[in-house]
Motif scaffolding. Sequence first.
Motif, mmCIF file in Angstrom:
data_model
loop_
_atom_site.group_PDB
_atom_site.id
_atom_site.type_symbol
_atom_site.label_atom_id
_atom_site.label_comp_id
_atom_site.label_asym_id
_atom_site.label_seq_id
_atom_site.Cartn_x
_atom_site.Cartn_y
_atom_site.Cartn_z
ATOM 1 N N PRO A 643 0.834 -1.203 0.000
ATOM 2 C CA PRO A 643 0.000 0.000 0.000
ATOM 3 C C PRO A 643 0.867 1.251 0.000
ATOM 4 C CG PRO A 643 0.199 -0.835 2.217
ATOM 5 C CD PRO A 643 0.956 -1.807 1.336
ATOM 6 N N THR A 644 0.254 2.386 -0.252
ATOM 7 C CA THR A 644 1.037 3.634 -0.274
ATOM 8 C C THR A 644 1.429 4.072 1.128
ATOM 9 O OG1 THR A 644 -0.885 5.102 -0.099
ATOM 10 C CG2 THR A 644 -0.193 4.421 -2.322
ATOM 11 N N GLY A 645 0.617 3.728 2.137
ATOM 12 C CA GLY A 645 0.877 4.211 3.488
ATOM 13 C C GLY A 645 0.420 5.637 3.712
ATOM 14 N N LEU A 646 -0.331 6.194 2.752
ATOM 15 C CA LEU A 646 -0.788 7.583 2.840
ATOM 16 C C LEU A 646 -2.307 7.648 2.818
ATOM 17 C CD1 LEU A 646 1.617 9.237 0.210
ATOM 18 C CD2 LEU A 646 1.945 9.082 2.689
ATOM 19 N N GLU A 647 -2.833 8.744 3.365
ATOM 20 C CA GLU A 647 -4.251 9.057 3.213
ATOM 21 C C GLU A 647 -4.379 10.117 2.116
ATOM 22 O OE1 GLU A 647 -5.560 10.059 7.297
ATOM 23 O OE2 GLU A 647 -6.847 8.284 7.031
ATOM 24 N N GLY A 648 -4.468 9.681 0.890
ATOM 25 C CA GLY A 648 -4.508 10.604 -0.225
ATOM 26 C C GLY A 648 -3.492 10.217 -1.278
ATOM 27 N N THR A 649 -3.451 10.980 -2.367
ATOM 28 C CA THR A 649 -2.594 10.628 -3.499
ATOM 29 C C THR A 649 -1.471 11.625 -3.740
ATOM 30 O OG1 THR A 649 -4.059 11.788 -5.062
ATOM 31 C CG2 THR A 649 -4.509 9.446 -4.657
ATOM 32 N N ASP A 650 -1.326 12.623 -2.882
ATOM 33 C CA ASP A 650 -0.224 13.560 -3.041
ATOM 34 C C ASP A 650 0.990 12.998 -2.309
ATOM 35 O OD1 ASP A 650 1.637 15.779 -2.585
ATOM 36 O OD2 ASP A 650 0.038 17.035 -3.392
ATOM 37 N N PRO A 651 2.064 12.656 -3.049
ATOM 38 C CA PRO A 651 3.205 12.010 -2.393
ATOM 39 C C PRO A 651 3.912 12.889 -1.371
ATOM 40 C CG PRO A 651 3.722 12.554 -4.679
ATOM 41 C CD PRO A 651 2.266 12.818 -4.502
ATOM 42 N N VAL A 846 -8.595 9.597 -10.488
ATOM 43 C CA VAL A 846 -8.751 9.325 -9.057
ATOM 44 C C VAL A 846 -9.371 7.946 -8.842
ATOM 45 C CG1 VAL A 846 -11.003 10.487 -8.910
ATOM 46 C CG2 VAL A 846 -9.581 10.249 -6.864
ATOM 47 N N ASN A 847 -10.316 7.558 -9.718
ATOM 48 C CA ASN A 847 -10.902 6.216 -9.624
ATOM 49 C C ASN A 847 -9.865 5.145 -9.938
ATOM 50 O OD1 ASN A 847 -13.302 7.426 -9.069
ATOM 51 N ND2 ASN A 847 -14.411 6.660 -10.829
ATOM 52 N N TRP A 848 -9.033 5.410 -10.939
ATOM 53 C CA TRP A 848 -7.998 4.440 -11.323
ATOM 54 C C TRP A 848 -7.018 4.236 -10.177
ATOM 55 C CZ3 TRP A 848 -2.659 4.747 -11.918
ATOM 56 C CH2 TRP A 848 -2.044 3.741 -12.679
ATOM 57 N N LEU A 849 -6.623 5.322 -9.517
ATOM 58 C CA LEU A 849 -5.674 5.220 -8.413
ATOM 59 C C LEU A 849 -6.229 4.407 -7.250
ATOM 60 C CD1 LEU A 849 -4.323 8.885 -8.435
ATOM 61 C CD2 LEU A 849 -2.976 6.829 -8.928
ATOM 62 N N SER A 850 -7.524 4.455 -7.059
ATOM 63 C CA SER A 850 -8.144 3.712 -5.955
ATOM 64 C C SER A 850 -8.770 2.400 -6.423
ATOM 65 C CB SER A 850 -9.217 4.571 -5.278
ATOM 66 O OG SER A 850 -10.256 4.886 -6.190
ATOM 67 N N ASN A 851 -8.539 2.022 -7.700
ATOM 68 C CA ASN A 851 -9.110 0.803 -8.274
ATOM 69 C C ASN A 851 -10.636 0.774 -8.153
ATOM 70 O OD1 ASN A 851 -6.190 -0.195 -7.104
ATOM 71 N ND2 ASN A 851 -6.677 -1.119 -9.082
ATOM 72 N N THR A 852 -11.239 1.907 -8.478
ATOM 73 C CA THR A 852 -12.693 2.040 -8.444
ATOM 74 C C THR A 852 -13.226 2.139 -9.871
ATOM 75 O OG1 THR A 852 -12.582 3.203 -6.332
ATOM 76 C CG2 THR A 852 -14.636 3.410 -7.603
ATOM 77 N N SER A 853 -14.145 1.257 -10.234
ATOM 78 C CA SER A 853 -14.648 1.203 -11.599
ATOM 79 C C SER A 853 -15.905 2.035 -11.777
ATOM 80 C CB SER A 853 -14.953 -0.253 -11.987
ATOM 81 O OG SER A 853 -13.804 -1.057 -11.919
ATOM 82 N N VAL A 854 -16.159 2.393 -13.023
ATOM 83 C CA VAL A 854 -17.433 3.004 -13.395
ATOM 84 C C VAL A 854 -18.104 2.050 -14.377
ATOM 85 C CG1 VAL A 854 -16.611 5.352 -13.048
ATOM 86 C CG2 VAL A 854 -16.444 4.326 -15.321
#
Length: 878
Positions: A643-651, A846-854
């Motif tokens: 996992p990224t270990g972060l809450e969010g996608t900003d490194p 943002v969906n792709w980063l969280s593996n969320t589909s539409v």
Amino acid sequence: METHISTLLVLLMLASACSGGNGGVGEVEADLEWPPRATVHFDGFGILHADCETDEDCAMVLGYHHAQDRFVQMDIRRRFATGRLADLVARPIAEALEIADVAAETRALFSTRSGQPAEQFVFEQSSDKTVALLTAYSAGVNAWIADAKAGRNGATFPVEFSNVLLSYTVDEVPTWTPQDSLATVLALIENLTNEENSQVAAGVARERIGDDLKFADLYSRQPLKPSSVLPPGEFVWPNPSNLSPKRQVFPDRPRLPAGRALDQLHQRLERRQALSRLLLGQGFRGDQIGSNSWVVAPSRSRSGNALFSNDPHLSLTQPTTWYIAHVDAKTNGTGDIHAAGLTFAGLPWVITGQNEHVVWGSTTASLDHSDIYIDELATNEDGTPIGIVIDDQVREFIEVPFDVVFDDGSVDTRTLRFVAERGAVREIDLENGVAITLRWTGNDADTDQEFPTALSTAASVEEARQAFEAVTTIGQCFAVIDIDGNIGWFPYNRLPRRDWATDVAGGAASWLPLDGRGNFEWEAFFSLSELPQSVNPERGYIANGNNDLTGALFDGDATNEGPPLQTEAAQGFRHARIAERIEAIGDQHDVASMEALVGDVYSLIGADMTPAVLAIANDTQTVLSENAEKVVNALSAWDYECPTGLEGTDPELSPLSPDVALLESSSGCAAFHVAVAELGAAITDDEGARRLSGPSFAAYHSIVDPTQLTAGDVYWDDTTTEAVETKYDIVGAALDTAGSRLVGALGTDEGRWAWGRLHAVQLRSDLSVFGISDYDNPPNGGIGFANDGGLYTVDVANPNSELRQLRGASARLVCEGLPTGPSCSIQLPGGQSSDPNSANYEDLLVNWLSNTSVPLVFDIEEAAASAVRSIDYRTATP
């Protein structure tokens, strides 16, 4: 709204060019002039839904909106493949980038063996239906070009092209032709099937390394993880002959003095490949470029329906490689096509997706489509090269002039050379009397353009299989399910049958340069029935991760079971993990389990390597620094998740996760990736090994299982120093370097080394090679987006040397074959539009980063009811 001005003149020219019966090209259907008889609907993500009267009307609509949203991609692709890049930039820039050299080399590559442009040859072989679709698509593109030139209907010249570094205006945009459409995909297909780069590089490395036993390890064909699509023994090899036992030697080197020619060609290929990657969003062969796919039978499905997943891996570009579209000429029209999924800007078809009955996708097959030959050069009395010698006969060059046109109108005329029995002449060393030629199946491609239409209308797995029979050089393994619960897998390609390659000691390793004087020619091809394939296997699933298809590479020798199908493949970790999870879940699979698996970030290579690394590190003979101890602590606590270990996608700005266990997983993942990179470099860099995304065979097995090494456990010593280092010296030093790097970047607390601080997805614009970086507005300020996953995880996220991710899943598609029709969901790493000012520029990221589909909406009435914007082309304009 303003009414569209018809582009009749352009359409008449296209229709004239396409008429006649030459090579299967028949009369083009009428009613191909703009506007189409269609209504289009766009949802909030900018996904196109086209309700059309005919298939050609849908193709026309797709052409217009591809151009509207992706014209830079389309224009660059056609120009690159046809050698027309030089007039985009001022001549000094073109010369600095060596564009003329690349243009001539590429034009030669994308031609037939007699020198005819490939896109023209393929077009001449096309059926009436394919010609009609390509012509209609071109009409749509040209309608947009006309609008952009006239400044009407909201069509504007792309901002990427409106840059001071480019010498290009809207008035200079050439008319789009059906041949341009075919050209757009040539470079991608070549990158998937032409192995000349790796074959030439291996030939150069073999001379540099000198020791064939070490070369066998450093350039091994054996995957690190032995995992095959078909279980070993299931595939029956077609009529094997002259089979040899496993050998620890390689064939004699070609006797001709080829060193300088190979070096020169290798340098040129590296330049062309670098430009290709930058301009076309392409990755590397093997684990850097490929895909995952798997299909699950009703016997393993909770609902009793077949299930499907596919995620093609390419460079992560801005805009993305794919454009989502839904085209329907059946519900309210008279056409045959109703399909939805991923389209490729430049082509009028759904490439990966669904129709009313089947779902299809593909992975890179890593089949052996090409050979490089070291040839004896023939010259006339004054020393002018005139051909090569095959079977003691001079085979004369076919010489074709090619003009590279620059922005100032000046022309650089090159001479392209071909040999009819081979293809393009890639290098000539007159002094040593050597030429290098390429034989590649792509130079004979003739029917590939036919399969997408047939696939669009297939009603079953068997009809899909029949559609795949048209494929020659796409280099894919095709996976398919249907609504009746059938599953299938077909690596259909036109593949040379190298019976001479069943005796390596005789001089015929086809993954190395071959002696071109007549012993190793192509005389036959495998029939499609001879290739490995599978329909409804008893095990209830078929999975592919660009890995070994049959197990033939497990012993490192591709030639000792039969004529080789593959001479390299991905390392096997992705496939092994996919198979492991499918079998573990048993008969309870559903859409949720499929989506969980496509997002799986368990590091199987980490699970294999970490205990071995720790065993050496914890040995009393290993001296560990304070920073090395921190790496050991992080690895010891690691559960192999990434996992990224972060809450969010900003490194940089996202806070650390408050979940201690999750952060511990992230720290272990960070420690592993930094440590394994340092270990790999320390073990084999001094040996001349190629740089890979992960450890080489020699580096991996020096740590995990030295008995696998052909040369023995000899790689720990650093040959650049006078001392003789042991594995304890190297591991201690490498972990110290890794620890220092991690402490410097992430702090002294090894329990808080968040992988997402280091591992960020970076999206690159199509024109970054010209110094244009995402239109001066790079996503997230250029630092990228924190992403989970890592080396060889199913959710592929291979980091580069800077631990950034530049390649990955260019889309994710998961489907269920319901009896009433397939139901699919989709992910895209970006957005539909290439305009940075559009709301659809990166809204799906943002969906792709969280593996969320539409949902992939397949009902045209549902699409109309939920549309945020609709256009009836019969009465209105965009």
